[in-house]
Scaffold this active site. Sequence first.
Site, short mmCIF file in Angstrom:
data_model
loop_
_atom_site.label_atom_id
_atom_site.label_comp_id
_atom_site.label_asym_id
_atom_site.label_seq_id
_atom_site.Cartn_x
_atom_site.Cartn_y
_atom_site.Cartn_z
N LYS A 88 0.85 -1.19 0.00
CA LYS A 88 0.00 0.00 0.00
C LYS A 88 0.88 1.23 0.00
O LYS A 88 1.78 1.36 0.84
CB LYS A 88 -0.90 0.01 1.25
N GLN A 109 7.04 3.88 4.07
CA GLN A 109 5.62 3.52 4.05
C GLN A 109 5.36 2.23 4.82
O GLN A 109 4.31 2.08 5.45
CB GLN A 109 5.16 3.36 2.61
N LYS A 112 5.18 3.29 8.44
CA LYS A 112 4.02 4.16 8.62
C LYS A 112 2.73 3.34 8.65
O LYS A 112 1.88 3.51 9.52
CB LYS A 112 3.97 5.20 7.50
N LYS A 124 5.42 1.83 -3.02
CA LYS A 124 5.40 3.18 -3.60
C LYS A 124 5.67 3.06 -5.08
O LYS A 124 6.32 2.11 -5.54
CB LYS A 124 6.45 4.07 -2.94
N ASP A 164 -0.07 10.86 -4.57
CA ASP A 164 1.09 11.45 -3.91
C ASP A 164 1.35 12.76 -4.64
O ASP A 164 0.44 13.28 -5.33
CB ASP A 164 2.30 10.50 -3.97
#
Length: 444
Positions: A88, A109, A112, A124, A164
């Site tokens: 994700k 990520q 996170k 990503k 993004d």
Amino acid sequence: MKATEVLADLQRRFPNEPEYLQAVEEVITTIEDEYNKHPEFERYNLIERLCIPDRIFSFRVSWVDDKGKVQNNMGYRIQHNNAIGPYKGGIRFHSSVNQSILKFLAFEQTFKNSLTTLAMGGGKGGSDFSPRGKSDMEVMRFCQAFIAELWRHIGPDTDVPAGDIGVGGREVGYMYGMYKKMAREFTGTFTGKGLEFGGSLIRPEATGYGNVYFLLNMLATRGIDIKDKVVAISGSGNVATYTAKKLLELGAKVITMSDSDGCIYVPEGITKEQLDYIFKLKNEYRGRIREFAEEFGCEYVEGGRPWGYKCDIAMPSATQNELDGDDARTLLANGVIAVSEGANMPSTPDAIKEFLNAKILYAPGKAANAGGVSVSGLEMAQNSQKLSWSSEEVDEKLKGIMKNIHEQCQKYGKEEDGFTNYVKGANVAGFMKVARAMMAQGII
């Protein structure tokens, strides 16, 4: 595990990826002590497995501009780790995009997403294509060409992209439409979709709102009220504008915003009406922040950044490494009490060191800006259940998630003198969940 040895090996193997190495160094140096409490991690060489992505896709994207000329860009998708859920993470369209930047973003990520407590791994993607100055038709043709290659590698239980920098609702819509055509399915494969076809309320606001909610939790630990506090914000995209909106609602004073061309300074504070103008300027006209200065007659500094102005709180919300050691020292000299990051890794290592040494409230992006991906996770849940929650429901869930992330940071980041090192807390908390999942699933 010795962090210096791991980093030296990665530097030898990936010498031309400075952003990636910077992100890895920040994490492994803070988790070293906790990692070494678990000898089973070292037996399975967990740290190296966690630093290196599961896989990297890179491909050429050929598309036709409005003049009929064939243009070529590079496309990428980094699938970093899926120990706790499907990959994700957002897709970034910007001329600066390269493999190093996307590897750092995918690495960040992973932790996170772990902090959110939702079932999401880290990934990503992106391209060195820039939507700036392109027509809607050119953007559509590029997005369709990009997904024509990527679609076979993503899916609702495999890899779920989002937006993004350079990728908003328009771009997500074009990419999702092409994915739907190629895959012949209507699922929650993208987040940040339009409300008409599976998007979630509060998703555009989520990163900015979540950053403010995390900031409020930090301020509460020192009994500080946000009302009347002077805030310097960088950026003027979704994250920055919705951060400003929430701050204005809470009675704070926002004095700066910026874009890649320059910075505006409004000493008396940006009003709600002025912020509405920025929303329209950026979202409808895709204009530049200098146009705000021309409209309202405020100070505008070409190539400037917000960190030289006196403020109580700084919220870097533009891009990586936008706030360096000199900026940090200037902010501290001007009395800043808190820094909360809306962007990914916007502070350089030198700046972070200054903030931690000064023992101010400093929230790293992997914690403070996790609100966006949190609501993306909620969008995935709504899609899978074919439900749509109200904005109030989503906002309450977002507040709860950011409070939980703050509590995890405190749990792992509290030092003997009572100071909370949010960098260490976020890194260790995010790492431990992923590490335990990887150990349980064997060497794969």
